[in-house]
Motif scaffolding. Structure first.
Motif, PDB file in Angstrom:
ATOM      1  N   PRO A 181      -7.176   6.836  11.804  1.00 54.13           N
ATOM      2  CA  PRO A 181      -6.514   6.458  10.540  1.00 54.13           C
ATOM      3  C   PRO A 181      -7.081   5.184   9.935  1.00 54.13           C
ATOM      4  O   PRO A 181      -7.227   5.073   8.714  1.00 54.13           O
ATOM      5  CB  PRO A 181      -5.047   6.272  10.954  1.00 54.13           C
ATOM      6  CG  PRO A 181      -4.893   7.125  12.174  1.00 54.13           C
ATOM      7  CD  PRO A 181      -6.213   7.067  12.883  1.00 54.13           C
ATOM      8  N   GLU A 182      -7.437   4.203  10.795  1.00 57.31           N
ATOM      9  CA  GLU A 182      -7.931   2.912  10.296  1.00 57.31           C
ATOM     10  C   GLU A 182      -9.263   3.031   9.570  1.00 57.31           C
ATOM     11  O   GLU A 182      -9.672   2.097   8.866  1.00 57.31           O
ATOM     12  CB  GLU A 182      -8.080   1.934  11.465  1.00 57.31           C
ATOM     13  CG  GLU A 182      -6.774   1.561  12.147  1.00 57.31           C
ATOM     14  CD  GLU A 182      -6.286   2.612  13.134  1.00 57.31           C
ATOM     15  OE1 GLU A 182      -7.028   3.603  13.362  1.00 57.31           O
ATOM     16  OE2 GLU A 182      -5.179   2.456  13.669  1.00 57.31           O
ATOM     17  N   ALA A 183      -9.954   4.157   9.741  1.00 58.19           N
ATOM     18  CA  ALA A 183     -11.260   4.330   9.101  1.00 58.19           C
ATOM     19  C   ALA A 183     -11.147   4.809   7.663  1.00 58.19           C
ATOM     20  O   ALA A 183     -12.163   4.936   6.975  1.00 58.19           O
ATOM     21  CB  ALA A 183     -12.101   5.317   9.910  1.00 58.19           C
ATOM     22  N   VAL A 184      -9.930   5.064   7.202  1.00 59.52           N
ATOM     23  CA  VAL A 184      -9.711   5.579   5.847  1.00 59.52           C
ATOM     24  C   VAL A 184      -8.908   4.557   5.052  1.00 59.52           C
ATOM     25  O   VAL A 184      -7.899   4.030   5.542  1.00 59.52           O
ATOM     26  CB  VAL A 184      -8.972   6.935   5.883  1.00 59.52           C
ATOM     27  CG1 VAL A 184      -8.849   7.527   4.480  1.00 59.52           C
ATOM     28  CG2 VAL A 184      -9.685   7.917   6.813  1.00 59.52           C
ATOM     29  N   ASP A 185      -9.339   4.267   3.828  1.00 63.46           N
ATOM     30  CA  ASP A 185      -8.650   3.240   3.031  1.00 63.46           C
ATOM     31  C   ASP A 185      -7.190   3.596   2.753  1.00 63.46           C
ATOM     32  O   ASP A 185      -6.362   2.709   2.545  1.00 63.46           O
ATOM     33  CB  ASP A 185      -9.405   2.947   1.733  1.00 63.46           C
ATOM     34  CG  ASP A 185      -9.597   4.178   0.846  1.00 63.46           C
ATOM     35  OD1 ASP A 185      -9.228   5.292   1.265  1.00 63.46           O
ATOM     36  OD2 ASP A 185     -10.160   4.020  -0.265  1.00 63.46           O
ATOM     37  N   LEU A 186      -6.861   4.872   2.780  1.00 60.75           N
ATOM     38  CA  LEU A 186      -5.465   5.275   2.587  1.00 60.75           C
ATOM     39  C   LEU A 186      -4.555   4.626   3.629  1.00 60.75           C
ATOM     40  O   LEU A 186      -3.413   4.260   3.321  1.00 60.75           O
ATOM     41  CB  LEU A 186      -5.353   6.802   2.666  1.00 60.75           C
ATOM     42  CG  LEU A 186      -3.934   7.376   2.624  1.00 60.75           C
ATOM     43  CD1 LEU A 186      -3.233   7.005   1.323  1.00 60.75           C
ATOM     44  CD2 LEU A 186      -3.959   8.896   2.808  1.00 60.75           C
ATOM     45  N   HIS A 187      -5.045   4.474   4.836  1.00 67.81           N
ATOM     46  CA  HIS A 187      -4.240   3.873   5.904  1.00 67.81           C
ATOM     47  C   HIS A 187      -3.889   2.430   5.545  1.00 67.81           C
ATOM     48  O   HIS A 187      -2.725   2.007   5.709  1.00 67.81           O
ATOM     49  CB  HIS A 187      -5.000   3.909   7.223  1.00 67.81           C
ATOM     50  CG  HIS A 187      -4.271   3.275   8.367  1.00 67.81           C
ATOM     51  ND1 HIS A 187      -3.212   3.870   8.991  1.00 67.81           N
ATOM     52  CD2 HIS A 187      -4.449   2.071   8.994  1.00 67.81           C
ATOM     53  CE1 HIS A 187      -2.759   3.082   9.956  1.00 67.81           C
ATOM     54  NE2 HIS A 187      -3.487   1.991   9.979  1.00 67.81           N
ATOM     55  N   GLN A 188      -4.854   1.667   5.044  1.00 65.05           N
ATOM     56  CA  GLN A 188      -4.579   0.286   4.646  1.00 65.05           C
ATOM     57  C   GLN A 188      -3.555   0.249   3.506  1.00 65.05           C
ATOM     58  O   GLN A 188      -2.669  -0.604   3.476  1.00 65.05           O
ATOM     59  CB  GLN A 188      -5.861  -0.429   4.226  1.00 65.05           C
ATOM     60  CG  GLN A 188      -6.743  -0.877   5.380  1.00 65.05           C
ATOM     61  CD  GLN A 188      -7.514   0.286   6.002  1.00 65.05           C
ATOM     62  OE1 GLN A 188      -8.043   1.135   5.295  1.00 65.05           O
ATOM     63  NE2 GLN A 188      -7.604   0.309   7.321  1.00 65.05           N
ATOM     64  N   PHE A 189      -3.708   1.175   2.565  1.00 63.46           N
ATOM     65  CA  PHE A 189      -2.748   1.251   1.465  1.00 63.46           C
ATOM     66  C   PHE A 189      -1.333   1.482   1.993  1.00 63.46           C
ATOM     67  O   PHE A 189      -0.388   0.776   1.626  1.00 63.46           O
ATOM     68  CB  PHE A 189      -3.150   2.380   0.506  1.00 63.46           C
ATOM     69  CG  PHE A 189      -2.119   2.678  -0.555  1.00 63.46           C
ATOM     70  CD1 PHE A 189      -1.977   1.854  -1.661  1.00 63.46           C
ATOM     71  CD2 PHE A 189      -1.281   3.785  -0.436  1.00 63.46           C
ATOM     72  CE1 PHE A 189      -1.019   2.127  -2.635  1.00 63.46           C
ATOM     73  CE2 PHE A 189      -0.326   4.065  -1.401  1.00 63.46           C
ATOM     74  CZ  PHE A 189      -0.201   3.231  -2.501  1.00 63.46           C
ATOM     75  N   GLU A 190      -1.181   2.462   2.866  1.00 61.70           N
ATOM     76  CA  GLU A 190       0.142   2.784   3.394  1.00 61.70           C
ATOM     77  C   GLU A 190       0.721   1.639   4.215  1.00 61.70           C
ATOM     78  O   GLU A 190       1.936   1.389   4.165  1.00 61.70           O
ATOM     79  CB  GLU A 190       0.061   4.067   4.220  1.00 61.70           C
ATOM     80  CG  GLU A 190      -0.235   5.303   3.380  1.00 61.70           C
ATOM     81  CD  GLU A 190      -0.471   6.547   4.205  1.00 61.70           C
ATOM     82  OE1 GLU A 190      -0.282   7.657   3.673  1.00 61.70           O
ATOM     83  OE2 GLU A 190      -0.860   6.410   5.386  1.00 61.70           O
ATOM     84  N   GLN A 191      -0.133   0.938   4.968  1.00 61.08           N
ATOM     85  CA  GLN A 191       0.341  -0.193   5.760  1.00 61.08           C
ATOM     86  C   GLN A 191       0.870  -1.310   4.868  1.00 61.08           C
ATOM     87  O   GLN A 191       1.908  -1.921   5.153  1.00 61.08           O
ATOM     88  CB  GLN A 191      -0.795  -0.715   6.649  1.00 61.08           C
ATOM     89  CG  GLN A 191      -1.220   0.220   7.761  1.00 61.08           C
ATOM     90  CD  GLN A 191      -0.167   0.358   8.842  1.00 61.08           C
ATOM     91  OE1 GLN A 191       0.599   1.317   8.859  1.00 61.08           O
ATOM     92  NE2 GLN A 191      -0.132  -0.581   9.750  1.00 61.08           N
ATOM     93  N   ARG A 192       0.162  -1.596   3.794  1.00 60.99           N
ATOM     94  CA  ARG A 192       0.585  -2.668   2.893  1.00 60.99           C
ATOM     95  C   ARG A 192       1.851  -2.283   2.124  1.00 60.99           C
ATOM     96  O   ARG A 192       2.724  -3.130   1.897  1.00 60.99           O
ATOM     97  CB  ARG A 192      -0.554  -3.021   1.940  1.00 60.99           C
ATOM     98  CG  ARG A 192      -1.716  -3.708   2.659  1.00 60.99           C
ATOM     99  CD  ARG A 192      -2.937  -3.880   1.783  1.00 60.99           C
ATOM    100  NE  ARG A 192      -4.029  -4.474   2.555  1.00 60.99           N
ATOM    101  CZ  ARG A 192      -5.245  -4.702   2.062  1.00 60.99           C
ATOM    102  NH1 ARG A 192      -5.520  -4.405   0.795  1.00 60.99           N
ATOM    103  NH2 ARG A 192      -6.180  -5.242   2.841  1.00 60.99           N
ATOM    104  N   VAL A 193       1.944  -1.025   1.733  1.00 66.45           N
ATOM    105  CA  VAL A 193       3.172  -0.574   1.068  1.00 66.45           C
ATOM    106  C   VAL A 193       4.362  -0.699   2.006  1.00 66.45           C
ATOM    107  O   VAL A 193       5.439  -1.166   1.611  1.00 66.45           O
ATOM    108  CB  VAL A 193       3.015   0.885   0.582  1.00 66.45           C
ATOM    109  CG1 VAL A 193       4.359   1.450   0.135  1.00 66.45           C
ATOM    110  CG2 VAL A 193       2.019   0.964  -0.568  1.00 66.45           C
ATOM    111  N   ALA A 194       4.182  -0.296   3.258  1.00 71.53           N
ATOM    112  CA  ALA A 194       5.273  -0.405   4.238  1.00 71.53           C
ATOM    113  C   ALA A 194       5.690  -1.860   4.441  1.00 71.53           C
ATOM    114  O   ALA A 194       6.888  -2.172   4.525  1.00 71.53           O
ATOM    115  CB  ALA A 194       4.843   0.216   5.565  1.00 71.53           C
ATOM    116  N   ALA A 195       4.701  -2.761   4.494  1.00 69.78           N
ATOM    117  CA  ALA A 195       5.020  -4.187   4.648  1.00 69.78           C
ATOM    118  C   ALA A 195       5.767  -4.702   3.420  1.00 69.78           C
ATOM    119  O   ALA A 195       6.743  -5.460   3.541  1.00 69.78           O
ATOM    120  CB  ALA A 195       3.740  -4.986   4.868  1.00 69.78           C
ATOM    121  N   GLY A 196       5.330  -4.287   2.240  1.00 67.00           N
ATOM    122  CA  GLY A 196       6.017  -4.700   1.022  1.00 67.00           C
ATOM    123  C   GLY A 196       7.444  -4.199   0.979  1.00 67.00           C
ATOM    124  O   GLY A 196       8.366  -4.933   0.586  1.00 67.00           O
TER     125      GLY A 196
END
Length: 256
Positions: free
Chosen positions: A96-111
């Motif tokens: 999952p970490e190799a796809v930019d979507l994962h970073q997007f979802e992580q930041r949305v969850a943190a927000g």
């Protein structure tokens, strides 16, 4: 390897971009990324690559394209190709970490966590960072097949939800005057999305622009009636009622 799908599809090997220029190879990779770590049946891949008129030997051609894509995704630093043959088709074994979507979802969850705890400046920071990952519409020009089209629809919905939450946190942080212009644009870009009208009405009302807020309601009501034959939903109607009554006892909601 890093895969970027929040825009035109890109594959990065360190600082080097891997060129996946052939259109059918790009579609093949997009489908495998949309179903990452899941087996995609060969007949589904054929339907995505040739949505209108598949050739007689489509399955054989698919094998050729898979072979070509494997060569592109294999390098000295990664000798093992991530495309795995597994009945009844193929699987892209990518973390999952190799796809930019994962970073997007992580930041949305943190927000979202910050917003729920009332830490709205921190929430805005996370939502802004998440949206910054989007370079343009996701997987541009690759939506001819049902798998990619459904996947991109989900991604776009996630992006709009992130925007809504960022606007809500901005209102909760007292930034209503700063948000008016952006919310006007969002209502024009997404005229069927009632949340943006509601947020714009709140921002205008709190900026001492009561008449403009009521005009926004009328515009939303007219568009919904013309396009869908429906009245605005309850949240929008309640905002209009509160503004009309100028009722201090009626609490204008600032969070969803």
């Amino acid at each position: 390897m890093r895969y970027e799908i929040l825009g035109p599809l890109r594959v990065l090997d360190g600082d080097r971009q891997v060129r996946v220029s052939a259109p059918k190879l790009t579609v093949l990779l997009a489908v495998l990324l949309a179903r990452a770590r899941q087996v995609v049946a060969a007949d589904l891949l054929v339907a995505e690559i040739w949505p209108d008129d598949p050739p007689r030997r489509a399955t054989a051609a698919l094998h050729v394209y898979v072979s070509q894509l494997r060569k592109l995704l294999t390098c000295p630093r990664r000798p093992q190709c991530p495309i795995i043959t597994r009945s009844p088709g193929y699987l892209l074994a990518v973390e999952p970490e190799a796809v930019d979507l994962h970073q997007f979802e992580q930041r949305v969850a943190a927000g979202r966590r910050h917003a729920r705890s009332g830490r709205h400046p921190q929430a805005i920071e996370q939502f802004t960072a998440a949206l910054a990952l989007w370079r343009s519409p996701a997987l541009s020009d690759l939506r001819d097949g049902p798998i990619v089209d459904a996947f991109v629809t989900r991604l776009e919905e996630a992006r709009l939800e992130c925007l809504e939450m960022m606007m809500e946190s901005g209102l909760s942080a007292g930034r209503h005057r700063e948000l008016v212009g952006q919310l006007f644009e969002l209502t024009l870009e997404h005229p069927m999305r009632e949340a943006f009208y509601r947020q714009l009405m709140i921002a205008l009302y709190r900026s001492e622009r009561q008449a403009d807020a009521l005009r926004v309601y009328q515009r939303a009501r007219g568009l919904l009636a013309e396009e869908l034959g429906v009245e605005p939903g309850r949240p929008l109607r309640e905002i209009q009622r509160a503004i009309l009554l100028d009722d201090d006892r009626f609490e204008l909601p600032s969070t969803g």
